[in-house]
Design an enzyme around this catalytic site. Structure first.
Site, PDB file in Angstrom:
ATOM      1  CD1 TRP A 140      -2.202  -2.114   1.956  1.00  0.00           C
ATOM      2  CD2 TRP A 140      -2.992  -1.270   0.034  1.00  0.00           C
ATOM      3  NE1 TRP A 140      -3.230  -2.914   1.512  1.00  0.00           N
ATOM      4  CE2 TRP A 140      -3.729  -2.421   0.351  1.00  0.00           C
ATOM      5  CE3 TRP A 140      -3.304  -0.572  -1.135  1.00  0.00           C
ATOM      6  CZ2 TRP A 140      -4.770  -2.894  -0.450  1.00  0.00           C
ATOM      7  CZ3 TRP A 140      -4.338  -1.042  -1.945  1.00  0.00           C
ATOM      8  CH2 TRP A 140      -5.055  -2.188  -1.600  1.00  0.00           C
ATOM      9  CG  ASP A 173      -3.618   3.957   4.060  1.00  0.00           C
ATOM     10  OD1 ASP A 173      -4.748   3.814   4.580  1.00  0.00           O
ATOM     11  OD2 ASP A 173      -3.217   3.277   3.084  1.00  0.00           O
ATOM     12  CE  LYS A 189      -9.051  -2.971   3.611  1.00  0.00           C
ATOM     13  NZ  LYS A 189      -8.078  -2.253   2.814  1.00  0.00           N
TER      14      LYS A 189
HETATM   15  C1  LIG Z   1      -7.490  -1.780   1.799  1.00  0.00           C
HETATM   16  C2  LIG Z   1      -6.429  -0.768   1.909  1.00  0.00           C
HETATM   17  C3  LIG Z   1      -6.259   0.243   0.954  1.00  0.00           C
HETATM   18  C4  LIG Z   1      -7.117   0.322  -0.277  1.00  0.00           C
HETATM   19  O1  LIG Z   1      -8.366   0.805   0.036  1.00  0.00           O
HETATM   20  P1  LIG Z   1      -9.455   1.167  -1.086  1.00  0.00           P
HETATM   21  O2  LIG Z   1     -10.520   1.788  -0.260  1.00  0.00           O
HETATM   22  O3  LIG Z   1      -9.839  -0.127  -1.741  1.00  0.00           O
HETATM   23  O4  LIG Z   1      -8.836   2.111  -2.051  1.00  0.00           O
HETATM   24  C5  LIG Z   1      -5.270   1.162   1.145  1.00  0.00           C
HETATM   25  N1  LIG Z   1      -4.468   1.129   2.229  1.00  0.00           N
HETATM   26  C6  LIG Z   1      -4.594   0.170   3.171  1.00  0.00           C
HETATM   27  C7  LIG Z   1      -3.690   0.165   4.356  1.00  0.00           C
HETATM   28  C8  LIG Z   1      -5.578  -0.806   3.033  1.00  0.00           C
HETATM   29  O5  LIG Z   1      -5.695  -1.755   3.975  1.00  0.00           O
END
Ligand SMILES: *Cc1c(COP(=O)(O)O)cnc(C)c1O
Length: 358
Positions: free
Chosen positions: A101, A169, A193
């Site tokens: 990521w 993030d 999540k």
């Molecule tokens: C799942 C995830 C993403 C991607 O998220 P989207 O909403 O599908 O763009 C980005 N960063 C992390 C840490 C993730 O777990």
């Protein structure tokens, strides 16, 4: 009804009570005669939901008045681009590498300036970790890190002190415990999540930094504009925000972020406890101090045994235990909505599995 135990990394399991509440309100929301799916985003029913959900994010994360809460679309992946679009402006920013990521975030930033790697989780020597020692430049536009690397199962348990605004993030670990929001310039997280369903991205941004962001970009990509309009500049993802509001209420009823932390640590202790107690059989590639409380990754002695583990677990009603396709192995995601009881069902299964196959 037979609900499976769903260890998916995302979209992830939701509290059953939330699903049932949504179901009961679906056709006729609070006697209004129409569904929340059908209500105007400017009407009184949705406006109340929007305000309440915003207030719950602020309350549960103790967001100070210096920061604003935005609801956006485009996922965390959209934020990979929007952060540099608003704040990089041809300059350099420090990115911390914890795998897939963070690499995607870095790549998007390359379109707007010159990101540089400022630290890396050590990989390839049998384990990975969250980087502790960072090589930071004082004049970086910002420092970007992934608080929980969902694929590698690596999590920051402490955040670095940075001169430049810290951007995180937190897609896979926001609200897993209380945090000090004042330390961050910007936090972003896709809801699917730890917060609710897919379709809404929560952004928490420091107002004075936001105001210094780029003005020469389309309004719809400019944090300052979204903030001015209270995230209703155009049609927001009303239904995901409504469901997220219910998940947040559920978190509040459980005792808030502090109660989540207690519960999450108990789940992680139970799971890693079984992994470590059978370390000739289960092997976690992540250094102990950096293990993710949300996503536990581990391997079995052979790929065949991993396949059998995944199949036998599914047979026993526990699904989505397969590791990310890029790394293989097993990954058990235990976000806020996963109960300790269900993790304990898995740990019982894991002990039986060693007894039969070890
Ligand atoms: C799942 C995830 C993403 C991607 O998220 P989207 O909403 O599908 O763009 C980005 N960063 C992390 C840490 C993730 O777990």
């Amino acid at each position: 009804m037979s609900r499976l135990i769903n260890f998916s990394p995302g979209p992830a399991t939701l509290p059953l009570s939330v699903l049932e509440e949504v179901q009961s309100e679906l056709v006729d929301y609070h006697g209004s005669g129409i569904s929340m799916l059908e209500h105007s985003h400017r009407g009184k029913e949705y406006s109340a939901v929007h305000e309440e959900t915003t207030a719950l994010v602020k309350e549960l994360l103790s967001v100070p008045d210096t920061h604003d809460v935005l609801f956006m679309q485009g996922g965390a992946t959209g934020q990979f681009a929007l952060v540099p679009m608003n704040f990089l402006g041809g300059a350099s920013a420090d990115y911390v590498d914890t795998g897939a990521w963070s690499k995607k975030a870095f790549k998007a930033a390359s379109c707007y300036g010159a990101p540089r790697w400022a630290g890396s989780g050590k990989e390839g020597e049998g384990y990975v970790r969250a980087p502790k020692d960072l090589d930071l430049k004082d004049d970086a536009a910002y420092v970007h890190l992934t608080s929980n690397a969902t694929i590698a199962g690596v999590q920051f348990h402490e955040f670095p002190e940075t001169k430049a605004p810290l951007v995180a993030d937190m897609s896979s670990d926001i609200l897993w415990r209380p945090i000090d929001v004042s330390k961050f310039g910007l936090i972003y997280a896709g809801a699917q999540k730890n917060l609710g369903p897919a379709g809404v991205t929560v952004v928490i941004v420091r107002k004075d930094w936001m105001e210094k962001g780029a003005q020469d970009i389309p309004d719809i990509f400019r944090y300052g504009f979204i903030s001015e309009k209270g995230s209703t500049q155009n049609t927001p993802p009303t239904f995901p925000i409504y469901v997220m509001g219910k998940v947040l209420k559920w978190v509040k009823d459980q005792g808030g972020a502090a109660a989540m932390e207690k519960q999450n640590r108990a789940k992680a202790d139970a799971l890693y406890g079984v992994v470590d107690a059978h370390d000739g059989f289960y092997r976690c590639p992540v250094e102990k101090g950096s293990r993710s409380v949300m996503n536990a990754v581990f391997n079995l002695p052979t790929e065949e045994l991993e396949k059998k583990f995944i199949a036998d677990a599914a047979e026993a009603g526990m699904v989505n235990t397969k590791g990310h396709r890029s790394v293989g192995g097993i990954r058990i995601s235990m976000y806020n909505a996963m109960s300790l009881e269900n993790v304990e069902k898995l740990t019982t299964f894991m002990k039986d599995f060693v007894a039969k196959n070890g």
